[in-house]
Design a protein around this motif. Structure first.
Motif, short mmCIF file in Angstrom:
data_model
loop_
_atom_site.label_atom_id
_atom_site.label_comp_id
_atom_site.label_asym_id
_atom_site.label_seq_id
_atom_site.Cartn_x
_atom_site.Cartn_y
_atom_site.Cartn_z
N ILE A 179 0.86 -1.19 0.00
CA ILE A 179 0.00 0.00 0.00
C ILE A 179 0.90 1.23 0.00
O ILE A 179 1.50 1.58 1.02
CB ILE A 179 -0.95 0.00 1.22
N GLU A 180 0.99 1.88 -1.16
CA GLU A 180 1.89 3.02 -1.33
C GLU A 180 1.10 4.22 -1.86
O GLU A 180 0.58 4.18 -2.96
CB GLU A 180 3.03 2.67 -2.30
N ASN A 181 0.99 5.23 -1.05
CA ASN A 181 0.31 6.45 -1.44
C ASN A 181 -1.10 6.20 -1.98
O ASN A 181 -1.43 6.62 -3.10
CB ASN A 181 1.14 7.23 -2.48
N PRO A 182 -1.95 5.53 -1.22
CA PRO A 182 -3.33 5.32 -1.68
C PRO A 182 -4.06 6.65 -1.79
O PRO A 182 -3.86 7.55 -0.97
CB PRO A 182 -3.94 4.44 -0.57
N MET A 183 -4.92 6.76 -2.79
CA MET A 183 -5.64 8.01 -3.00
C MET A 183 -7.14 7.88 -2.77
O MET A 183 -7.85 8.86 -2.67
CB MET A 183 -5.37 8.55 -4.41
N PHE B 10 -7.08 2.02 -3.16
CA PHE B 10 -6.86 2.31 -4.58
C PHE B 10 -5.69 3.28 -4.71
O PHE B 10 -5.67 4.33 -4.06
CB PHE B 10 -8.12 2.91 -5.21
N GLN B 11 -4.74 2.94 -5.55
CA GLN B 11 -3.58 3.79 -5.78
C GLN B 11 -3.15 3.67 -7.23
O GLN B 11 -3.72 2.88 -8.00
CB GLN B 11 -2.44 3.39 -4.84
N LYS B 12 -2.16 4.44 -7.62
CA LYS B 12 -1.70 4.44 -9.01
C LYS B 12 -1.33 3.02 -9.45
O LYS B 12 -0.45 2.38 -8.86
CB LYS B 12 -0.48 5.37 -9.15
N ASP B 13 -2.03 2.53 -10.44
CA ASP B 13 -1.75 1.23 -11.06
C ASP B 13 -1.95 0.05 -10.11
O ASP B 13 -1.37 -1.02 -10.32
CB ASP B 13 -0.32 1.18 -11.65
N GLU C 180 -6.29 -9.58 -1.73
CA GLU C 180 -6.13 -9.68 -3.18
C GLU C 180 -5.47 -8.40 -3.66
O GLU C 180 -5.80 -7.30 -3.20
CB GLU C 180 -7.48 -9.85 -3.86
N VAL C 181 -4.53 -8.56 -4.57
CA VAL C 181 -3.83 -7.41 -5.13
C VAL C 181 -3.99 -7.44 -6.65
O VAL C 181 -3.72 -8.47 -7.30
CB VAL C 181 -2.33 -7.42 -4.77
N VAL C 182 -4.47 -6.34 -7.21
CA VAL C 182 -4.59 -6.21 -8.66
C VAL C 182 -3.67 -5.09 -9.10
O VAL C 182 -3.82 -3.95 -8.65
CB VAL C 182 -6.05 -5.89 -9.06
N LYS C 183 -2.72 -5.41 -9.96
CA LYS C 183 -1.76 -4.41 -10.43
C LYS C 183 -1.84 -4.27 -11.93
O LYS C 183 -2.19 -5.21 -12.66
CB LYS C 183 -0.33 -4.79 -10.02
#
Length: 328
Positions: free
Chosen positions: A133-137, A224-227, A240-243
């Protein structure tokens, strides 16, 4: 091993007693409960030593685990800290932010360590995904529970939503800008269902919903974050992780490719990070032992607990303001 005593032998207190007795990092000395008759039954049934005053328990231990009703957290923490004991305090840290801030000041003055029991930080599904989780918006959480009279003495924000508040504050490295919230008291005297929209200074928005009058239990958060999209099921301990990454020039027949209006193609990847089984309550208690032994910070500090409480009361204040404006 650290000698530990428990204040409060209710539902959660009994769980703490059992786990502390099993722990290799603590020596469980005993417990004190205000209800002496109930305490005697617990002592007889499980063999824990019952203390008849807080003072005698404090004298016998290095660490105090406070699992009493929220209204007494401040009083218990104050007397323990002034006795030079490290304190683990169940969430919420106290009944008011002012009390929480005084607990911090006292811990600094008497040079003892403190931690707050925000157990979802130790949920294995959250642990498995936190580093992703990096910089979620945008964040969305749902914490729904079937009705249980236990805990209804406080608003659902302090009973349930505070778990998600703390988890969100641990991953969003920004100050709160605005809060809009609403809630309804259905069965209790305080709100049983609440929704809050927290806007942070960095542009992140978190939408939180909590209810203690639902027909089924649910504890899910989505980040939700970039990509990337990350889903954490705290109840089922699944994630679950969707990239999305730039699509290859020659994608395979089974690759999932999306193309936006500008013609940019992205490939979608699904993964389910491995979730290791654990006992989150035992882990948070032993994390505190490690912090004491290594003279480091616990994962959930007194300051963390205070900030979660501060945001919780901002939500409660927003709910009151909305109710007043509707009434006007």
């Amino acid at each position: 091993m650290l000698k530990v005593g428990v204040l409060g032998a209710g539902h959660l207190g009994k769980i703490h007693l059992r786990l502390l007795q099993q722990s290799s990092k603590y020596e469980l000395v005993g417990f004190y409960d205000e209800n002496q008759e109930s305490g005697a039954k617990i002592a007889n049934e499980f063999g824990y030593k019952q203390f008849h005053t807080i003072a005698t328990l404090l004298h016998a231990v290095d660490v105090i685990d406070i699992v009493t009703p929220t209204l007494s957290h401040y009083k218990c923490a104050k007397v323990a800290i002034k006795s030079g004991k490290h304190v683990f305090i169940e969430k919420p840290i106290s009944n008011t932010v002012e009390e929480a801030e005084e607990i911090i000041a006292l811990a600094n003055e008497f040079k003892v360590k403190g931690a707050v029991g925000q157990v979802e930080r130790f949920n294995p599904a959250f642990i498995a995904t936190k580093n992703m989780i990096e910089n979620p918006m945008f964040i969305e959480t749902h914490r729904l529970a079937e009705f249980n009279p236990r805990g209804t003495d406080v608003p659902v924000v302090l009973d349930l939503m505070i778990h998600d508040i703390d988890a969100i504050l641990s991953v969003v490295k920004s100050k709160v800008k605005t809060i809009h919230a609403s809630g309804v008291a259905v069965i209790s005297e305080t709100p049983d269902i609440a929704n809050a929209r927290i806007a942070f200074e960095n542009g992140c928005v978190a939408n939180l919903t909590s209810s203690r009058i639902s027909l089924k239990n649910m504890r899910k958060s989505r980040f939700f974050q970039k990509d990337a999209y990350i889903s954490v099921d705290f109840l089922e301990k699944k994630c679950e992780v969707v990239k999305m990454k730039d699509a290859p020039e020659n994608p395979g027949d089974f690759d999932m490719i999306l193309q936006n209006a500008e013609g940019v193609k992205k490939q979608i990847y699904f993964s389910n990070p491995e979730v290791e089984n654990n006992n989150a309550i035992l882990d948070e208690l032993e994390d505190f032992a490690d912090a004491i032994n290594s003279d480091s910070k616990a994962t959930v500090t007194l300051e963390d607990g205070t900030e979660a409480l501060r945001v919780a009361y901002m939500i409660i204040e927003s709910m009151k303001n909305n109710q007043n404006s509707v009434g006007a």
